[in-house]
Scaffold this motif. Structure first.
Motif, short mmCIF file in Angstrom:
data_model
loop_
_atom_site.label_atom_id
_atom_site.label_comp_id
_atom_site.label_asym_id
_atom_site.label_seq_id
_atom_site.Cartn_x
_atom_site.Cartn_y
_atom_site.Cartn_z
N HIS A 85 0.84 -1.28 0.05
CA HIS A 85 -0.06 0.05 0.17
C HIS A 85 0.98 1.19 0.02
CE1 HIS A 85 0.57 0.71 4.53
NE2 HIS A 85 0.72 -0.52 4.54
N ASP A 118 6.55 0.70 6.96
CA ASP A 118 5.13 0.28 6.66
C ASP A 118 4.43 0.88 5.62
OD1 ASP A 118 2.50 -0.42 6.87
OD2 ASP A 118 1.84 0.09 8.80
N GLU A 152 -4.98 1.37 3.00
CA GLU A 152 -4.85 0.32 3.85
C GLU A 152 -4.74 0.74 5.19
OE1 GLU A 152 -2.91 -2.82 6.27
OE2 GLU A 152 -2.34 -0.82 6.18
N GLU A 153 -4.32 2.04 5.48
CA GLU A 153 -4.27 2.45 6.90
C GLU A 153 -5.70 3.02 7.28
OE1 GLU A 153 -1.83 1.70 8.59
OE2 GLU A 153 -0.03 1.78 7.28
N GLU A 178 2.76 -7.09 2.22
CA GLU A 178 3.18 -5.76 2.30
C GLU A 178 4.55 -5.60 2.86
OE1 GLU A 178 2.03 -3.07 5.12
OE2 GLU A 178 0.23 -4.05 5.69
ZN ZN Z 1 1.12 -1.61 6.28
#
Ligand code: ZN
Length: 446
Positions: A85, A118, A152-153, A178
């Motif tokens: 993502h 991330d 995604e978040e 991911e």
């Molecule tokens: Zn992530």
């Protein structure tokens, strides 16, 4: 493991660090709907420039979906889909960052910036590995696909809609998820699933106004109603008391349980200086991988100011969540929750559904997964790899699995102190280089 061969002077690696810098500079915070189209465009350009990929951008919703393909010269029967993502968590609280979150800061050993762990660093490392592979072979090892979403978040709000429309593109044998991180024992961790979630809110309203607390002799406050309702949901050992809550739970297979048993047990009490005993109806690792949970995220209501106010509050609310496991369905669990609360006499408590995702889990026994695990053990060292059938967290794996039926596993460039979602998010340069080298090794074995 021995010495790694790669270093920052290798041209593809040096370029990848510049790419990461430019990627981090795009403040793609999905919660603020920031830089979404710009970042998707950046990804498209990068996939075209670095890999000569065929890229499609889908703009059906606010955050575009990026899809890309690489095809080997000879048709291949094998397809790896790489999911990432491009959105990140908000950078706040800013004062806790030691440098600008959107300017990649490199020290001798670390790379700091929002999204490096991330999962911007993961994506860029995968690109670099593919470039290194191509440099050597002038071809791809199999069909490679990329799928990048931008929400995604914020619980992948439109991923399900996108996939419903474009799932024909996604056929794959293995999905590389991911990101991932070395654990606190410095073991490279490979995970084959994640838990689901159901977030909900409970609101108790007991009167039109806050009452003088002398009336507590005859009237329960909203605060009492709320805590009684919450208390009814769980026993002290963590068992959830809603009838039928565990009906759809698929128990772990023998293989899955063995994988979990083989892992070292983290000392959580020391790690966080815990002041409470652990919930351990099974083992710590068993609970983290397999147990559904209920958590109170926050409570509010009544007088919280300084001094005293002898009041019987009219309203109180709480946000709660269940973490779910296969095959629990958030909507079914929500219905059981509301029915149960009503049956316990809490008809005055308002129950609101906030968010739900299903779980996904597998035992990592396919040929492709075993190839990846074996390569990791050869590369990092036998004792330096941890394999788990599920993480304790949540993500949209179930959606990808639903549409592809492909097996999914997760691993990446982070470590136990990467602090994803937190200030000073960082990765270690060595982990970044190691991952690239490991992934090239794996591509050589596909
Ligand atoms: Zn992530």
């Amino acid at each position: 493991m021995g010495e790694i061969m790669l270093d920052q002077t290798e041209p593809i690696i040096a370029q990848s660090l510049k790419d990461l810098k430019n990627y981090v500079a795009l403040a793609s915070v999905s919660a603020k709907q920031q830089a979404q189209k710009q970042t998707a465009q950046f990804i498209k350009q990068l996939l075209e420039d670095r890999l000569d990929a065929t890229v499609q951008l889908f703009n059906d919703y606010q955050a575009p979906l990026v899809f890309a393909q690489l095809q080997p010269k000879q048709p291949s029967e094998t397809t790896i889909l790489i999911y990432n993502h491009y959105d990140v968590q908000p950078e706040e609280p800013l004062d806790l960052w030691q440098s600008d979150p959107f300017i990649l800061r490199q020290t001798a050993q670390q790379l700091f910036g929002r999204g490096v762990a991330d999962c911007k660093g993961d994506f860029i490392s995968r690109l670099a590995a593919l470039q290194l592979y191509y440099q050597e072979h002038h071809d791809w090892p199999c069909n490679i696909k990329f799928l990048l979403e931008g929400e995604e978040e914020i619980a992948s709000q439109h991923l399900g809609d996108y996939l419903a429309k474009y799932h024909d593109l996604l056929a794959a044998d293995l999905i590389l998820w991911e990101s991932g991180a070395k654990n606190e024992f410095e073991q490279f961790t490979i995970e084959g699933g994640n838990k689901g979630v159901l977030c909900f809110e409970l609101t108790a309203v007991t009167a039109d106004i806050d009452l003088h607390s002398s009336y507590a002799a005859v009237v329960d406050s909203a605060a009492w109603r709320l805590v009684e309702a919450i208390k009814s949901l769980r026993s002290v050992d963590g068992q959830i008391k809603i009838p039928g809550f565990y009906d759809e739970v698929v128990p772990p297979s023998v293989t899955e349980e063995l994988l979990v048993q083989e892992n070292q047990v983290p000392n959580l009490t020391n790690k966080w200086n815990l002041q409470v005993p652990l919930l351990q109806n099974k083992s710590i690792n068993y609970n983290l991988a397999f147990a559904p949970t209920i958590n109170i995220e926050g409570l509010s209501g009544g007088w919280q100011g300084s001094g005293v106010k002898t009041v019987t509050p009219k309203q109180a609310q709480a946000k709660l969540e269940f973490r779910l496991v296969p095959d629990q369905d958030p909507q079914v669990i929500f219905d059981k929750l509301t029915t149960y609360l009503a049956s316990q006499g809490f008809t005055d408590i308002k129950v609101q559904y906030l968010l739900g995702e299903k779980a996904y889990r597998w035992d990592l026994q396919s040929d492709m997964a075993q190839k990846l695990i074996t390569t990791a053990k050869q590369f990092y060292g036998d004792q330096q790899v941890a394999v788990l059938p599920s993480s304790a967290g949540t993500g949209p794996m179930h959606l990808l699995h639903y549409y592809t039926q492909a097996d999914i596993l997760s691993c990446g460039v982070g470590y136990s102190k990467s602090g994803p979602h937190a200030p000073n998010e960082n990765i270690r340069l060595r982990d970044y280089l190691e991952f690239i080298e490991f992934f090239v090794d794996f591509l050589n074995k596909v």
